[in-house]
Design a protein around this motif. Structure first.
Motif, PDB file in Angstrom:
ATOM      1  N   SER A  71       0.827  -1.205   0.000  1.00  0.00           N
ATOM      2  CA  SER A  71       0.000   0.000   0.000  1.00  0.00           C
ATOM      3  C   SER A  71       0.861   1.255   0.000  1.00  0.00           C
ATOM      4  N   ILE A  72       1.955   1.216   0.727  1.00  0.00           N
ATOM      5  CA  ILE A  72       2.870   2.359   0.751  1.00  0.00           C
ATOM      6  C   ILE A  72       3.459   2.592  -0.636  1.00  0.00           C
ATOM      7  N   ARG A  73       3.856   1.506  -1.303  1.00  0.00           N
ATOM      8  CA  ARG A  73       4.404   1.644  -2.661  1.00  0.00           C
ATOM      9  C   ARG A  73       3.390   2.308  -3.586  1.00  0.00           C
ATOM     10  N   VAL A  74       2.130   1.875  -3.499  1.00  0.00           N
ATOM     11  CA  VAL A  74       1.093   2.457  -4.348  1.00  0.00           C
ATOM     12  C   VAL A  74       0.878   3.930  -3.990  1.00  0.00           C
ATOM     13  N   ALA A  75       0.838   4.242  -2.711  1.00  0.00           N
ATOM     14  CA  ALA A  75       0.625   5.625  -2.277  1.00  0.00           C
ATOM     15  C   ALA A  75       1.737   6.538  -2.774  1.00  0.00           C
ATOM     16  N   LEU A  76       2.959   6.050  -2.748  1.00  0.00           N
ATOM     17  CA  LEU A  76       4.076   6.845  -3.263  1.00  0.00           C
ATOM     18  C   LEU A  76       3.925   7.067  -4.768  1.00  0.00           C
ATOM     19  N   ALA A  77       3.553   6.009  -5.496  1.00  0.00           N
ATOM     20  CA  ALA A  77       3.413   6.111  -6.945  1.00  0.00           C
ATOM     21  C   ALA A  77       2.264   7.041  -7.340  1.00  0.00           C
ATOM     22  N   GLU A  78       1.179   7.021  -6.557  1.00  0.00           N
ATOM     23  CA  GLU A  78       0.009   7.830  -6.882  1.00  0.00           C
ATOM     24  C   GLU A  78       0.041   9.195  -6.180  1.00  0.00           C
ATOM     25  N   PRO A 127      13.742  10.069  10.736  1.00  0.00           N
ATOM     26  CA  PRO A 127      14.249  11.249  10.019  1.00  0.00           C
ATOM     27  C   PRO A 127      15.432  10.934   9.107  1.00  0.00           C
ATOM     28  N   ALA A 128      16.127   9.833   9.373  1.00  0.00           N
ATOM     29  CA  ALA A 128      17.277   9.452   8.545  1.00  0.00           C
ATOM     30  C   ALA A 128      16.850   8.723   7.278  1.00  0.00           C
ATOM     31  N   GLY A 129      15.557   8.380   7.157  1.00  0.00           N
ATOM     32  CA  GLY A 129      15.072   7.683   5.978  1.00  0.00           C
ATOM     33  C   GLY A 129      14.796   6.219   6.225  1.00  0.00           C
ATOM     34  N   CYS A 130      14.125   5.590   5.265  1.00  0.00           N
ATOM     35  CA  CYS A 130      13.730   4.179   5.367  1.00  0.00           C
ATOM     36  C   CYS A 130      14.468   3.348   4.334  1.00  0.00           C
ATOM     37  N   PRO A 131      15.114   2.253   4.741  1.00  0.00           N
ATOM     38  CA  PRO A 131      15.760   1.373   3.763  1.00  0.00           C
ATOM     39  C   PRO A 131      14.745   0.874   2.736  1.00  0.00           C
ATOM     40  N   PRO A 132      14.943   1.127   1.443  1.00  0.00           N
ATOM     41  CA  PRO A 132      13.950   0.745   0.426  1.00  0.00           C
ATOM     42  C   PRO A 132      13.594  -0.734   0.415  1.00  0.00           C
ATOM     43  N   ASP A 133      14.542  -1.591   0.831  1.00  0.00           N
ATOM     44  CA  ASP A 133      14.258  -3.028   0.784  1.00  0.00           C
ATOM     45  C   ASP A 133      13.149  -3.423   1.758  1.00  0.00           C
ATOM     46  N   LEU A 134      12.922  -2.613   2.794  1.00  0.00           N
ATOM     47  CA  LEU A 134      11.836  -2.918   3.729  1.00  0.00           C
ATOM     48  C   LEU A 134      10.472  -2.798   3.056  1.00  0.00           C
ATOM     49  N   LEU A 135      10.427  -2.039   1.957  1.00  0.00           N
ATOM     50  CA  LEU A 135       9.181  -1.847   1.224  1.00  0.00           C
ATOM     51  C   LEU A 135       9.148  -2.651  -0.071  1.00  0.00           C
ATOM     52  N   GLY A 136      10.213  -3.389  -0.325  1.00  0.00           N
ATOM     53  CA  GLY A 136      10.274  -4.157  -1.562  1.00  0.00           C
ATOM     54  C   GLY A 136      10.507  -3.292  -2.779  1.00  0.00           C
ATOM     55  N   ALA A 192      13.333   2.797  -5.619  1.00  0.00           N
ATOM     56  CA  ALA A 192      14.135   2.756  -4.396  1.00  0.00           C
ATOM     57  C   ALA A 192      14.889   4.063  -4.218  1.00  0.00           C
ATOM     58  N   ALA A 193      15.420   4.592  -5.313  1.00  0.00           N
ATOM     59  CA  ALA A 193      16.175   5.842  -5.243  1.00  0.00           C
ATOM     60  C   ALA A 193      15.268   6.995  -4.825  1.00  0.00           C
ATOM     61  N   GLN A 194      14.058   7.033  -5.362  1.00  0.00           N
ATOM     62  CA  GLN A 194      13.117   8.092  -5.003  1.00  0.00           C
ATOM     63  C   GLN A 194      12.739   8.009  -3.529  1.00  0.00           C
ATOM     64  N   ALA A 195      12.507   6.775  -3.051  1.00  0.00           N
ATOM     65  CA  ALA A 195      12.149   6.597  -1.641  1.00  0.00           C
ATOM     66  C   ALA A 195      13.303   6.989  -0.735  1.00  0.00           C
ATOM     67  N   ALA A 196      14.521   6.691  -1.165  1.00  0.00           N
ATOM     68  CA  ALA A 196      15.692   7.008  -0.344  1.00  0.00           C
ATOM     69  C   ALA A 196      15.861   8.511  -0.148  1.00  0.00           C
TER      70      ALA A 196
END
Length: 327
Positions: A248-255, A285-294, A300-304
């Motif tokens: 759901s997080i992946r979809v929310a980021l994309a949309e 605040p330091a960010g989320c490792p992209p692999d935790l979201l698949g 992954a770069a955008q999420a980072a």
């Protein structure tokens, strides 16, 4: 509204009421091998009647990417649209189809609905099926605040966070839209009382799955895009990494939906609970490792680059009311 506008081309006004843009017409198109929702939508936007489609020039079909199915499109199967007692079938060409959902990257072209869909976007509340007291309280409080604000709660009728949010919204006289990953006819009897409560409170149950389709994991993941698409904001109440909630997080980021999540006090036991692992990561605040979201590649770069990953971090419960309002 959150600024989303529908990109649906409703075509000329003299279309056949039983043509490609009707529920039955789309169902006939979807029955053709190789014609999924996106192609069915393009065909229906281009051709108002099946007669026009049968006479279509090869280059016209090629322009919308369906030249390979030309023969089948000229003679789509004569099948009836499956219906459900007291349910309505809404197509992406109908005025009652939610505009925000239509504007997403992969909306369903037809859905079965019990109840009445709201015209406004809602607050999606998602999370684990096995929450702790912390997650349950977050979901219930957010749903109660949404009800007070007149904001529909969007969820998935699953156990855990979904159930806590939906019940709290109904208890506060709020509206719920429950998106299920199965056909309306296959809902187990144990959920009937909960379903009746949602409908009695002027809510709705919606699915893209045909009436007699059973639950599958694939359909459960696919319905996340509908939950997100119906919402202006997505609240992650509590979740573990690489889960359905991560999807759901992946979809929310994309949309480009507004993401918010609570951050348990690191000094409390809530922060160390396994069910809160993803919360701590997406609110860091330091960010989320992209692999935790698949996430991989450019996603992954955008999420980072998002620090924290979510748009709004909730530290105190009283911050929820302002955070869930449309932007």
């Amino acid at each position: 509204m959150n600024g989303h506008t529908s990109q649906v081309d409703r075509g000329p006004g003299d279309t056949d009421p039983d043509g490609p843009r009707s529920g039955r017409g789309l169902w006939r198109l979807l029955a053709i091998p190789g014609v999924g929702p996106a192609k069915a939508r393009r065909v229906a936007e281009r051709f108002g009647t099946f007669a026009e489609l049968a006479d279509a020039a090869p280059e016209a079909l090629a322009r919308i990417g369906v030249a390979g199915a030309a023969e089948a499109l000229a003679h789509p199967p004569e099948i009836e649209l499956p219906n459900v007692v007291d349910a309505q079938v809404i197509t992406i060409f109908d005025p009652d189809y939610p505009r925000a959902l239509a504007a997403t990257s992969a909306p369903p072209v037809l859905v079965w609905v019990w109840g009445r869909l709201p015209t406004e976007e809602g607050l999606a509340i998602v999370g684990t099926r096995s929450p702790t007291v912390y997650g349950t309280r977050v979901a219930a409080r957010a749903a109660g605040e949404a009800a007070l604000e007149g904001i529909p709660v969007i969820s998935g009728m699953a156990a855990g966070i979904d159930r806590a949010a939906e019940e709290a919204a109904v208890d506060a006289d709020g509206r719920v839209v429950s998106v299920i990953p199965q056909g309306l006819n296959t809902l187990p009897p144990v959920r009937r009382r909960h379903l009746d409560a949602i409908l009695a409170a002027d809510g709705a149950v919606i699915t893209e799955q045909p009436p007699d389709t059973n639950w599958t994991g694939r359909a459960a993941m696919a319905r996340n895009r509908i939950i997100v698409g119906l919402a202006h904001t997505v609240l992650i109440a509590q979740a573990t990494p690489r889960s359905g909630t991560a999807g759901s997080i992946r979809v929310a980021l994309a949309e480009q939906r507004h993401l918010l999540a609570p951050r348990p006090d690191p000094a409390t036991v809530h922060a160390r609970e396994p069910a809160s692992e993803l919360l701590m990561a997406i609110t860091d605040p330091a960010g989320c490792p992209p692999d935790l979201l698949g996430l991989t590649g450019r996603h992954a770069a955008q999420a980072a680059d998002r620090r924290p990953l979510v748009d709004t971090v909730i530290v105190r419960g009283e911050e929820l009311a302002a955070a869930i309002r449309p932007r």
